[in-house]
Design an enzyme around this catalytic site. Structure first.
Site, PDB file in Angstrom:
ATOM      1  N   LYS A  73      14.474  59.615  36.331  1.00 54.12           N
ATOM      2  CA  LYS A  73      15.617  59.023  37.232  1.00 54.12           C
ATOM      3  C   LYS A  73      16.789  59.869  37.517  1.00 54.12           C
ATOM      4  O   LYS A  73      17.154  59.755  38.614  1.00 54.12           O
ATOM      5  CB  LYS A  73      16.052  57.797  36.353  1.00 54.12           C
ATOM      6  CG  LYS A  73      17.072  56.897  37.052  1.00 54.12           C
ATOM      7  CD  LYS A  73      16.921  55.420  36.307  1.00 54.12           C
ATOM      8  CE  LYS A  73      16.741  55.356  34.739  1.00 54.12           C
ATOM      9  NZ  LYS A  73      17.834  55.878  34.385  1.00 54.12           N
ATOM     10  N   THR A  75      16.819  63.145  37.588  1.00 53.93           N
ATOM     11  CA  THR A  75      16.272  64.226  38.356  1.00 53.93           C
ATOM     12  C   THR A  75      16.366  63.623  39.877  1.00 53.93           C
ATOM     13  O   THR A  75      16.809  64.461  40.871  1.00 53.93           O
ATOM     14  CB  THR A  75      14.921  64.800  37.967  1.00 53.93           C
ATOM     15  OG1 THR A  75      15.158  65.297  36.604  1.00 53.93           O
ATOM     16  CG2 THR A  75      14.615  65.816  38.944  1.00 53.93           C
ATOM     17  N   ARG A  96      26.045  59.539  34.347  1.00 54.74           N
ATOM     18  CA  ARG A  96      26.688  59.617  32.806  1.00 54.74           C
ATOM     19  C   ARG A  96      26.585  60.701  32.020  1.00 54.74           C
ATOM     20  O   ARG A  96      25.658  61.798  32.416  1.00 54.74           O
ATOM     21  CB  ARG A  96      25.668  58.400  32.028  1.00 54.74           C
ATOM     22  CG  ARG A  96      26.005  57.053  32.536  1.00 54.74           C
ATOM     23  CD  ARG A  96      24.705  56.121  32.103  1.00 54.74           C
ATOM     24  NE  ARG A  96      23.355  56.515  32.287  1.00 54.74           N
ATOM     25  CZ  ARG A  96      22.323  56.203  31.407  1.00 54.74           C
ATOM     26  NH1 ARG A  96      22.578  55.665  30.494  1.00 54.74           N
ATOM     27  NH2 ARG A  96      21.232  56.823  31.787  1.00 54.74           N
ATOM     28  N   LYS A 107      15.073  63.897  23.582  1.00 58.38           N
ATOM     29  CA  LYS A 107      15.279  64.053  25.006  1.00 58.38           C
ATOM     30  C   LYS A 107      15.668  65.579  25.127  1.00 58.38           C
ATOM     31  O   LYS A 107      14.805  66.268  26.074  1.00 58.38           O
ATOM     32  CB  LYS A 107      16.760  63.583  25.557  1.00 58.38           C
ATOM     33  CG  LYS A 107      16.335  62.274  25.860  1.00 58.38           C
ATOM     34  CD  LYS A 107      17.415  61.856  26.867  1.00 58.38           C
ATOM     35  CE  LYS A 107      17.120  60.354  27.494  1.00 58.38           C
ATOM     36  NZ  LYS A 107      18.130  59.947  28.346  1.00 58.38           N
ATOM     37  N   ALA A 275      21.986  51.994  27.640  1.00 59.24           N
ATOM     38  CA  ALA A 275      21.535  50.952  28.391  1.00 59.24           C
ATOM     39  C   ALA A 275      20.910  49.806  27.641  1.00 59.24           C
ATOM     40  O   ALA A 275      20.727  48.550  28.073  1.00 59.24           O
ATOM     41  CB  ALA A 275      20.750  51.273  29.638  1.00 59.24           C
ATOM     42  N   PHE A 303      17.763  53.393  31.957  1.00 65.87           N
ATOM     43  CA  PHE A 303      16.540  52.784  31.721  1.00 65.87           C
ATOM     44  C   PHE A 303      16.103  52.183  33.149  1.00 65.87           C
ATOM     45  O   PHE A 303      16.285  52.621  34.147  1.00 65.87           O
ATOM     46  CB  PHE A 303      16.525  51.811  30.537  1.00 65.87           C
ATOM     47  CG  PHE A 303      16.598  52.648  29.214  1.00 65.87           C
ATOM     48  CD1 PHE A 303      15.944  53.782  28.824  1.00 65.87           C
ATOM     49  CD2 PHE A 303      17.592  52.239  28.369  1.00 65.87           C
ATOM     50  CE1 PHE A 303      16.126  54.588  27.893  1.00 65.87           C
ATOM     51  CE2 PHE A 303      17.759  53.178  27.031  1.00 65.87           C
ATOM     52  CZ  PHE A 303      17.116  54.156  26.843  1.00 65.87           C
ATOM     53  N   PHE A 384       3.863  64.352  40.814  1.00 63.68           N
ATOM     54  CA  PHE A 384       3.124  65.296  40.149  1.00 63.68           C
ATOM     55  C   PHE A 384       2.141  65.792  40.908  1.00 63.68           C
ATOM     56  O   PHE A 384       1.316  65.202  41.615  1.00 63.68           O
ATOM     57  CB  PHE A 384       2.756  64.710  38.950  1.00 63.68           C
ATOM     58  CG  PHE A 384       3.658  64.458  37.871  1.00 63.68           C
ATOM     59  CD1 PHE A 384       3.974  65.277  36.712  1.00 63.68           C
ATOM     60  CD2 PHE A 384       4.536  63.410  37.997  1.00 63.68           C
ATOM     61  CE1 PHE A 384       5.098  64.938  35.747  1.00 63.68           C
ATOM     62  CE2 PHE A 384       5.814  63.434  37.043  1.00 63.68           C
ATOM     63  CZ  PHE A 384       5.924  63.982  36.060  1.00 63.68           C
ATOM     64  N   TRP A 412      12.252  67.843  41.739  1.00 63.90           N
ATOM     65  CA  TRP A 412      11.952  68.728  40.660  1.00 63.90           C
ATOM     66  C   TRP A 412      11.655  70.024  41.092  1.00 63.90           C
ATOM     67  O   TRP A 412      12.110  70.962  40.278  1.00 63.90           O
ATOM     68  CB  TRP A 412      10.983  67.979  39.608  1.00 63.90           C
ATOM     69  CG  TRP A 412      11.013  68.608  38.288  1.00 63.90           C
ATOM     70  CD1 TRP A 412      11.455  68.530  37.255  1.00 63.90           C
ATOM     71  CD2 TRP A 412       9.809  69.673  38.089  1.00 63.90           C
ATOM     72  NE1 TRP A 412      11.150  69.264  36.242  1.00 63.90           N
ATOM     73  CE2 TRP A 412      10.108  69.974  36.666  1.00 63.90           C
ATOM     74  CE3 TRP A 412       8.799  70.191  38.724  1.00 63.90           C
ATOM     75  CZ2 TRP A 412       9.347  71.069  36.009  1.00 63.90           C
ATOM     76  CZ3 TRP A 412       8.087  71.238  38.138  1.00 63.90           C
ATOM     77  CH2 TRP A 412       8.328  71.665  36.787  1.00 63.90           C
TER      78      TRP A 412
END
Length: 558
Positions: A73, A75, A96, A107, A275, A303, A384, A412
């Site tokens: 998200k 990214t 954020r 993470k 969140a 999220f 992907f 990405w």
């Protein structure tokens, strides 16, 4: 082919001096407070100067229910902003701040990924400009003054068994969830059961993100309820007479942080409430500032669309008077197959049957965005290499049936170039008239608001209130807080309150275990399931991979 890590890509980038980024964004030099060469705080007085200027278009990036496969998200948010920038648009990203706890936990960083990142990546993920520390100190100043008041005679009649304010630390530390403090004799404090929360779960964080200016910040701090008396009357920060001191600690933290993407798109990174515990959006100050400076502002909510997006709509937009123009729902084929029952190890294999079984998760989030929030929407498939054409076509067809287009996002691997298709669709959507609206009205009771979210957004059959929650509801409504919006504390992994119920489950109830008023932030927190306000570290925390060499170069951040 060897892939570079996020931190390698970030460290190889050539950043522009932040004063140049600010100048191009239309920020006068007198409002810039530099923190080194590549980050700065922007004085909130800029908003006063620009208050009569029109706002740009606000674009919300949200996602499907998260899975171990990852969705991307942040990214996508960064890549979309870069794509709009590449198209010559005047754009700002508004994100954020990462919390140190998850950075050292699972993470390992939260500043985007690949060629769609905000930089300086290491600074943003670690101490940044010190906002998290200021929030922690402000929170703990309240805790220290409350316990000191009790120690010094307790004139307010605080019942130590009814203290609701906890200390915080910006770390995943399960050992601190439940503690006994004040031990060691009469002069060392009053012994009591206590506990810590993670800094981003603090009401101070929510207040910082929902404050319009320093005056509003101080007024909200004054209203915080920290405990109750023996006769159940609330005790506030105002009663402790320390709202001025707490606001003073937060003076600089309230100023939005300006950084840049790898492609030199300006970005505000400010505030970071979780969140699944809090409201999951960056600060009103940063969003409003970005809207005054740019024609397009790309922001994210934490999220999935049942959590961050719902709170973005019902809490942030309601309180700030924001009117978003469009939304992006991020998904991956891999994550949808996971929702369809495929094990993580097998997600790279084509599986149309599992994809079809997992698609209802995406479609329910899309329906919530378009019907329950009234926003035009595009699905961004974070592509992907293992995604097959047949799988992508199935997603396109199912979304088309709902009147929503799908855009492939390859930000990405390609940065802004990989987000041009998505950007084109977003530019089309923001020009459409929308029917943006809240999920519920202020006039409903707290119980009715909770039931509306549970049945309309989660598709639950109903809501079960445990005895403790019913008692808390009665107290909160008796104190006159019925008109406040609701902040649901729920697992991010499921529409239900059971993280194991993936996909788009039906035939379940939402159980409310605990209801708490955050009178300062101005919302009611309804806790479901086993939601922790202090996370723990995994068996192999990311901290084991992070290192620094003799030249001060950090490695191991993802």
């Amino acid at each position: 082919m060897e892939f570079k890590t996020d931190i390698q890509i970030a460290q190889e980038s050539v950043m522009t001096n932040i004063s140049e980024i600010a100048e191009k964004a239309g920020i006068d030099d007198r409002y810039i407070e530099q923190y080194g060469k590549y980050k700065a705080k922007i004085d909130y007085n800029l908003l006063k100067e620009k208050e009569n200027e029109p706002d740009g278009k606000l674009i919300l990036v949200t996602a499907i229910s998260p899975t171990p496969a990852g969705e991307g998200k942040t990214t996508t948010t960064v890549g979309l902003a870069d794509a709009l920038h590449k198209m010559g648009k005047n754009v700002f990203a508004a994100l954020r701040e990462p919390s140190l706890g998850p950075v050292f936990g699972v993470k390992g960083g939260a500043a985007g990924g690949g060629y769609a990142q905000v930089v300086p990546m290491e600074d943003i993920n670690l101490h940044f400009t010190g906002d998290m520390h200021a929030i922690g100190i402000a929170n703990n100043l309240i805790a220290a003054c409350l316990d000191n008041h009790i120690q010094q005679g307790n004139q307010l009649g605080v019942d130590v068994k009814k203290i609701t304010w906890k200390r915080v630390i910006d770390m995943n530390d399960r050992q601190l969830r439940n503690v006994v403090d004040g031990l060691g004799g009469r002069m060392q404090g009053v012994p009591r059961e206590d506990g810590f929360e993670i800094t981003v779960a603090s009401e101070i964080m929510a207040i910082l993100c929902l404050s319009k200016d320093i005056k509003d910040l101080k007024e909200k701090i004054a209203k915080i309820i920290v405990a109750y008396t023996y006769d159940d009357k609330p005790v506030t920060v105002s009663d402790l007479k320390i709202q001025g001191a707490v606001a003073a600690v937060l003076k600089d933290a309230l100023k939005p942080n300006l950084v840049q993407t790898l492609e030199h798109t300006p970005a505000f990174i400010h505030g970071g409430p979780f969140a699944n515990i809090a409201h999951g959006c960056n600060s009103i100050m940063a969003t409003r500032m970005a809207l005054k400076l740019a024609d397009y502002v790309v922001t994210e909510a934490g999220f999935a669309a049942d959590l961050g997006a719902e709170k973005f709509v019902d809490i942030k937009c309601r309180k700030a008077g924001l009117h978003p123009s469009a939304a992006v729902v991020v998904a991956t084929v891999r994550a949808l197959k996971y929702h369809g029952g495929v094990a993580k190890a097998d997600l790279n294999n084509e599986n149309l049957e599992a994809l079809e079984k997992g698609l209802p998760n995406l479609l329910q989030h899309v329906e919530n965005v378009t019907k329950n929030y009234g926003l035009p929407c595009v699905v961004a498939i974070n592509r992907f290499p293992t995604d097959t054409e047949a799988e992508l076509q199935m997603v396109r067809e199912k979304c088309k049936e709902m009147g929503v287009n799908v855009a492939l996002s390859e930000v990405w691997g390609k940065g802004g170039e990989g987000g041009l298709e998505l950007a084109e669709e977003v530019l089309r959507l923001v020009e459409r008239k929308n029917d943006f609206h809240f999920v519920y009205e202020d006039s409903l009771s707290i119980e009715e608001k909770i039931k509306t979210i549970a049945t309309k957004i989660y598709r639950a059959d109903g809501v079960v209130f445990e005895a403790n929650a019913k008692k808390q509801l009665a107290t909160i409504e008796g104190l006159g807080f019925s008109e406040l919006p609701v902040c649901m504390a729920k697992t991010q992994f499921s529409f239900s309150d059971n993280p194991a119920l993936i996909g788009a489950p039906r035939g379940f109830n939402i159980t409310i275990k605990d209801v708490k008023v955050c009178a300062g932030a101005g919302f009611i927190v309804a806790k479901t399931g086993d939601i922790m306000t202090m996370p723990g570290l995994p068996k192999v925390p990311s901290a084991e991979k992070i290192d620094i060499d003799e030249n001060g170069v950090i490695s191991g951040l993802f």
